[in-house]
Design a protein around this motif. Sequence first.
Motif: not given
Length: 215
Positions: A151-165
């Motif tokens: 989501i934030d386009g930083d080329k890595k997935l955080s715990k929050f991005e995984l959770r939202d997905y």
Amino acid sequence: MWSLVVETVMFAVYFICVAVLLQTVYATPHFKIEEVFKPEECERPSRYGDEVFVHFVGKSADTGLEFDRSHADKPYRFQLGTGEVIEGFDEGLANMCPGEKRKLTIPPHMAYGHKGGHLPQMPGGTLLFDVEMVHAQEGPRHPKVFDSMDIDGDKKLSKFELRDYLRAKVDEADAKKMTPQEEVDLVNEILAFEDIDKDGFISKHEFSGSKHEEL
């Protein structure tokens, strides 16, 4: 004398370990697709990238117990070949006609491993599926799965991005929502598997999901 006894015991333990390992390897069934019923006419078989609608019943090969099934009045929907489901399910439903029925034998390495996941719908070991293709249609042209999650386009997935997905996928499938603890457990399991350098994020290089521009 004692050294000979110790050496003999060590050899015995070694051969027992080898025997157990070989038994585990050779006892694991291979991936198998059995055709149960196929219509005489097939206008359009399913292809990778299709949005497919299927009925299924999943059972554990070890216990014979059912662990998941589709709703009788609502087929399960997903996009074929994009990593939304386990590998064996993706491969087992390719080139399948509407109305066709198959039996799938999916070994652990194409499912949830030998130990399984943290949810009841993610058992370990070999899995057996009875599947019926209801309908297949051309799926949407999605951007890369990784990019859609980042989501934030930083080329890595955080715990929050995984959770939202995960939450979005549950909503799309109209499935039962996970509890907060189940979300945490599943996100941690994904990180444990994907986060090779253990920095708390999943880079695009580490990501094992679909990376194709068009599917």
